[in-house]
Design an enzyme around this catalytic site. Structure first.
Site, PDB file in Angstrom:
ATOM      1  N   ARG B 125       0.811  -1.230   0.000  1.00  0.00           N
ATOM      2  CA  ARG B 125       0.000   0.000   0.000  1.00  0.00           C
ATOM      3  C   ARG B 125       0.841   1.275   0.000  1.00  0.00           C
ATOM      4  O   ARG B 125       0.371   2.334   0.417  1.00  0.00           O
ATOM      5  CB  ARG B 125      -0.986   0.012   1.170  1.00  0.00           C
ATOM      6  CG  ARG B 125      -1.953  -1.164   1.145  1.00  0.00           C
ATOM      7  CD  ARG B 125      -3.188  -0.921   1.990  1.00  0.00           C
ATOM      8  NE  ARG B 125      -4.014  -2.123   2.022  1.00  0.00           N
ATOM      9  CZ  ARG B 125      -3.958  -3.055   2.967  1.00  0.00           C
ATOM     10  NH1 ARG B 125      -3.124  -2.913   3.986  1.00  0.00           N
ATOM     11  NH2 ARG B 125      -4.730  -4.103   2.911  1.00  0.00           N
ATOM     12  N   LYS B 147       2.994  11.299 -11.937  1.00  0.00           N
ATOM     13  CA  LYS B 147       2.286  10.284 -12.710  1.00  0.00           C
ATOM     14  C   LYS B 147       3.126   9.022 -12.817  1.00  0.00           C
ATOM     15  O   LYS B 147       4.278   9.080 -13.232  1.00  0.00           O
ATOM     16  CB  LYS B 147       1.980  10.804 -14.120  1.00  0.00           C
ATOM     17  CG  LYS B 147       0.913  11.873 -14.153  1.00  0.00           C
ATOM     18  CD  LYS B 147       0.566  12.224 -15.590  1.00  0.00           C
ATOM     19  CE  LYS B 147      -0.554  13.236 -15.656  1.00  0.00           C
ATOM     20  NZ  LYS B 147      -0.899  13.573 -17.050  1.00  0.00           N
ATOM     21  N   GLU B 189      10.917  18.912 -25.657  1.00  0.00           N
ATOM     22  CA  GLU B 189      10.111  19.245 -24.478  1.00  0.00           C
ATOM     23  C   GLU B 189      10.674  20.481 -23.767  1.00  0.00           C
ATOM     24  O   GLU B 189       9.921  21.288 -23.214  1.00  0.00           O
ATOM     25  CB  GLU B 189      10.044  18.057 -23.509  1.00  0.00           C
ATOM     26  CG  GLU B 189       9.407  16.792 -24.094  1.00  0.00           C
ATOM     27  CD  GLU B 189       7.873  16.824 -24.163  1.00  0.00           C
ATOM     28  OE1 GLU B 189       7.264  17.753 -23.589  1.00  0.00           O
ATOM     29  OE2 GLU B 189       7.295  15.920 -24.798  1.00  0.00           O
ATOM     30  N   LYS B 231       7.313  23.272 -15.322  1.00  0.00           N
ATOM     31  CA  LYS B 231       6.318  22.208 -15.193  1.00  0.00           C
ATOM     32  C   LYS B 231       5.720  22.209 -13.786  1.00  0.00           C
ATOM     33  O   LYS B 231       4.513  22.020 -13.614  1.00  0.00           O
ATOM     34  CB  LYS B 231       6.932  20.833 -15.527  1.00  0.00           C
ATOM     35  CG  LYS B 231       5.879  19.733 -15.422  1.00  0.00           C
ATOM     36  CD  LYS B 231       6.222  18.434 -16.100  1.00  0.00           C
ATOM     37  CE  LYS B 231       5.034  17.477 -15.969  1.00  0.00           C
ATOM     38  NZ  LYS B 231       5.326  16.123 -16.443  1.00  0.00           N
ATOM     39  N   GLU B 241      -5.689  18.374 -13.436  1.00  0.00           N
ATOM     40  CA  GLU B 241      -5.620  18.290 -14.887  1.00  0.00           C
ATOM     41  C   GLU B 241      -6.915  18.741 -15.568  1.00  0.00           C
ATOM     42  O   GLU B 241      -7.376  18.120 -16.513  1.00  0.00           O
ATOM     43  CB  GLU B 241      -5.298  16.842 -15.289  1.00  0.00           C
ATOM     44  CG  GLU B 241      -4.485  16.788 -16.551  1.00  0.00           C
ATOM     45  CD  GLU B 241      -3.815  15.432 -16.758  1.00  0.00           C
ATOM     46  OE1 GLU B 241      -4.060  14.509 -15.985  1.00  0.00           O
ATOM     47  OE2 GLU B 241      -3.051  15.332 -17.706  1.00  0.00           O
ATOM     48  N   ARG B 245      -3.037  22.838 -17.035  1.00  0.00           N
ATOM     49  CA  ARG B 245      -2.113  21.740 -17.286  1.00  0.00           C
ATOM     50  C   ARG B 245      -2.179  21.269 -18.739  1.00  0.00           C
ATOM     51  O   ARG B 245      -1.217  20.710 -19.264  1.00  0.00           O
ATOM     52  CB  ARG B 245      -2.432  20.587 -16.331  1.00  0.00           C
ATOM     53  CG  ARG B 245      -1.354  19.539 -16.241  1.00  0.00           C
ATOM     54  CD  ARG B 245      -1.504  18.744 -14.952  1.00  0.00           C
ATOM     55  NE  ARG B 245      -0.600  17.613 -14.913  1.00  0.00           N
ATOM     56  CZ  ARG B 245      -0.374  16.882 -13.829  1.00  0.00           C
ATOM     57  NH1 ARG B 245      -0.983  17.188 -12.697  1.00  0.00           N
ATOM     58  NH2 ARG B 245       0.450  15.869 -13.851  1.00  0.00           N
ATOM     59  N   ASN B 249       0.538  20.204 -23.311  1.00  0.00           N
ATOM     60  CA  ASN B 249       0.353  19.391 -24.511  1.00  0.00           C
ATOM     61  C   ASN B 249       0.610  20.151 -25.814  1.00  0.00           C
ATOM     62  O   ASN B 249       0.250  19.662 -26.885  1.00  0.00           O
ATOM     63  CB  ASN B 249      -1.062  18.810 -24.521  1.00  0.00           C
ATOM     64  CG  ASN B 249      -1.208  17.711 -23.488  1.00  0.00           C
ATOM     65  OD1 ASN B 249      -0.380  16.830 -23.388  1.00  0.00           O
ATOM     66  ND2 ASN B 249      -2.260  17.799 -22.689  1.00  0.00           N
ATOM     67  N   HIS B 252       1.478  18.265 -28.963  1.00  0.00           N
ATOM     68  CA  HIS B 252       1.269  16.846 -28.712  1.00  0.00           C
ATOM     69  C   HIS B 252       0.100  16.261 -29.509  1.00  0.00           C
ATOM     70  O   HIS B 252       0.089  15.066 -29.777  1.00  0.00           O
ATOM     71  CB  HIS B 252       1.083  16.588 -27.213  1.00  0.00           C
ATOM     72  CG  HIS B 252       2.375  16.619 -26.446  1.00  0.00           C
ATOM     73  ND1 HIS B 252       3.202  17.723 -26.407  1.00  0.00           N
ATOM     74  CD2 HIS B 252       3.018  15.667 -25.709  1.00  0.00           C
ATOM     75  CE1 HIS B 252       4.268  17.462 -25.667  1.00  0.00           C
ATOM     76  NE2 HIS B 252       4.183  16.217 -25.228  1.00  0.00           N
ATOM     77  N   HIS B 256       0.996  13.215 -31.511  1.00  0.00           N
ATOM     78  CA  HIS B 256       0.408  11.889 -31.284  1.00  0.00           C
ATOM     79  C   HIS B 256      -0.136  11.299 -32.574  1.00  0.00           C
ATOM     80  O   HIS B 256      -0.059  10.094 -32.797  1.00  0.00           O
ATOM     81  CB  HIS B 256      -0.717  11.968 -30.240  1.00  0.00           C
ATOM     82  CG  HIS B 256      -0.208  12.057 -28.839  1.00  0.00           C
ATOM     83  ND1 HIS B 256      -0.941  12.622 -27.811  1.00  0.00           N
ATOM     84  CD2 HIS B 256       0.961  11.644 -28.276  1.00  0.00           C
ATOM     85  CE1 HIS B 256      -0.231  12.561 -26.692  1.00  0.00           C
ATOM     86  NE2 HIS B 256       0.915  11.983 -26.942  1.00  0.00           N
ATOM     87  N   HIS B 269       9.057  10.177 -29.548  1.00  0.00           N
ATOM     88  CA  HIS B 269       8.012  11.090 -29.078  1.00  0.00           C
ATOM     89  C   HIS B 269       8.423  12.552 -29.269  1.00  0.00           C
ATOM     90  O   HIS B 269       7.657  13.366 -29.786  1.00  0.00           O
ATOM     91  CB  HIS B 269       7.728  10.797 -27.598  1.00  0.00           C
ATOM     92  CG  HIS B 269       6.759  11.739 -26.965  1.00  0.00           C
ATOM     93  ND1 HIS B 269       5.420  11.765 -27.290  1.00  0.00           N
ATOM     94  CD2 HIS B 269       6.928  12.706 -26.023  1.00  0.00           C
ATOM     95  CE1 HIS B 269       4.805  12.700 -26.576  1.00  0.00           C
ATOM     96  NE2 HIS B 269       5.706  13.285 -25.807  1.00  0.00           N
TER      97      HIS B 269
END
Lengths: 367, 367
Positions: B125, B147, B189, B231, B241, B245, B249, B252, B256, B269
């Site tokens: 946990r 994340k 980035e 960031k 989010e 935030r 992107n 992106h 993508h 990427h």
């Protein structure tokens, strides 16, 4: 319904993660109790093969009609509490295209609740879940504390998360289908709450044990609410499980030894805890905390709940010690035990004298 | 070492979960940088087959000598970012008998960091973990935000948790072994942070791009610290989010589409994001936000980083739109894009006019 039977609510105070526990009859079929806690239109109900035929339709009929409701029905039993079962839930969520605003519902006992809670904690980094516990044990134990997880071949509950439900819905009607042996096992944990912290609640239990075993709604509702309230107090005082939370383990060290030696499942957890509490009472008497009459009183209430009082005939003193020495609560190889200073007040004995413990384990009655 | 090269520290402010990002050369071999963040004596280092021969020994030599250190070496690559790999880490922890006071160390790029973070979030946990990112992309991206997670056959990053590290140790020396194509991908980035929020940083990048590509320590340290600081500001303003935030992107959505159409892995990427930012700049000009000279300036800095500016020859306008229509940021089937109001200030365009978008996708140069 008469006011004496109307649902009542306890709020578990956790700041912005606070949530209600609603307890009473008739919750399953009534959308008012679940609607406020749904995160969006997508609802995944997870239950097992025992509970599905009994309550799944009634639960779904109690949902608002404009939802996208899916279901996962898992096999029943502690052996299903695995990462593989949780992966089945994730697969179903993704196959349904469910997003971060979905809600998972755990309809079943502690195994279902633990797995669904963990599935919710990890799906898209955390989504809403609602507990609908259908056994007395899960209603008074898993409803509070936020522990979720699964077993690993090398240990119970090794993989998991702390993740709080949006709400807990305890429909006392679901206890009518619970085998009486499992009802008694749940009562062991209820008695435990009285013993460790609330002699008034213990007195109430002594007076109402027959009503509880006859499934009288108002008695069940009260027992569940008071149990959850005591657990919530203890957990709030010790979220990180360093101190007072250990008191929730009264009877569990002896009990785990019985479960481990006999093979998990041979004894129900609550049955082993019942004997374990009787052993802890006797140990407390040998250390001059309790009077013999206190021990008799404690044995009487455990007996009245339909629980065993004697340890398994096949277990020697060494069998107990072998398991107890491995207990996670021990520090530096001394055996720690939760014992009673008085009826209604538990404490942690940091170093149980070996001679006293071995004397108890040799003398304690076997079946 | 000269003062200009000494490590510097940024603190990510998250209340009681605040943590430092230490950035500079020589961190790996020096126990002072890791010792304060170890939860206990048990340390599990997780890395991959590419990084292990380069840095595992140096990292272990930098640990205090009285620890119980174990290691897991996984295969390399995005295809290994699965629940099965995380289960390997859990198996190793349990086989070693590691308890709740163990510490997991992620030594590698973003894939290792995401997996180890999730393994730490769910082991018993939740246990401590430390990030030691070894690629520029992971140093400026995964260091901030908490994340963690793994891919599922039905989607990227579908299973995971928000779980903060105890510390992030960025040893700029590790970039010397990074292929120059991956360094450029990381720079995409870095440029993004300047474009969305800090024109001063963009000017600094324009002046130092050669130094960065030549791996000058003080330039790398500054670029990493300023990227992480931007960031951290954006994430702090929008932990859940919902709003600002999304600005992270920039580039992106187009990127993508390129990655998905070409097959993940064919383009890095960061390479796809580089083209995507150039496309977003051109789109911003067509909506009368940017001047032609702004677009030229943006294309120049992307080019200087060693990144491509043209889209794949094989991609039609419809190929782009097919992927872009599925983007999670869209609401009610309108395509949302992060665009630029000025150089250094991004915004979310809620409803991109179809004709303008299709015109861009038809006209934009292909390789």
């Amino acid at each position: 319904m008469p006011p004496s039977q109307a649902p009542r609510t306890l709020t578990v105070e956790l700041g912005e993660r606070s949530y209600p526990i609603h307890v009473g009859p008739g919750l399953l079929g009534d959308s008012r109790w679940i609607q406020p806690y749904l995160a969006g239109r997508q609802v995944m109900v997870v239950t097992n093969e025992t509970i599905a035929p009994l309550y799944l339709d009634r639960f779904k009929q109690g949902l608002p009609s404009d939802l996208d409701v899916r279901e996962v029905v898992l096999p029943d039993g502690e052996h299903t509490k695995t990462l593989e079962s949780v992966a089945c839930i994730w697969d179903a969520l993704l196959a349904a295209g469910f997003n971060r605003r979905c809600t998972l519902v755990a309809l079943g006992g502690g195994v279902i609740g633990d797995m669904v809670g963990y599935a919710a904690a990890s799906y898209q980094r955390g989504v809403a879940f609602i507990q609908v516990p259908t056994t007395l044990l899960s209603q008074v134990d898993s409803s509070v504390g936020g522990k979720t997880g699964v077993n690993h071949p090398r240990g119970k509950n090794m993989i998991g998360a702390f993740w709080q439900p949006r709400a807990v819905l305890v429909d006392t009607d679901t206890l009518s289908s619970l085998p009486s042996r499992e009802l008694s096992a749940g009562l062991a944990e209820v008695i435990k709450y009285g013993l460790i912290r609330d002699v008034g609640f213990l007195e109430w239990l002594e007076a109402r044990m027959t009503s509880l075993r006859e499934l009288q709604t108002d008695a069940l509702r009260e027992a569940i609410l008071r149990s959850c309230a005591i657990k919530a107090e203890v957990v709030a005082a010790d979220e990180t499980e360093q101190g007072v939370r250990a008191l929730l383990n009264l009877g569990h060290t002896f009990g785990h030894a019985i479960e481990a030696h006999q093979g998990y499942g041979a004894w129900l957890h609550g049955e082993a805890v019942g004997v374990g509490m009787a052993m802890a009472a006797e140990m407390s008497r040998r250390l001059d905390w309790l009077a013999p009459s206190d021990v008799s009183r404690i044995r009487a209430v455990i007996d009245a709940a339909g629980l065993p009082l004697s340890a398994p005939a096949s277990m020697t003193s060494d069998d107990f010690l072998a398991v107890m020495r491995l207990d996670k609560k021990n520090i530096d190889s001394r055996i720690r035990l939760v014992l009673l200073q008085t009826v209604g007040c538990a404490y942690v004995e940091e170093a149980v004298p070996n001679a006293s413990l071995e004397g108890l384990l040799v003398d304690y009655p076997r079946i």
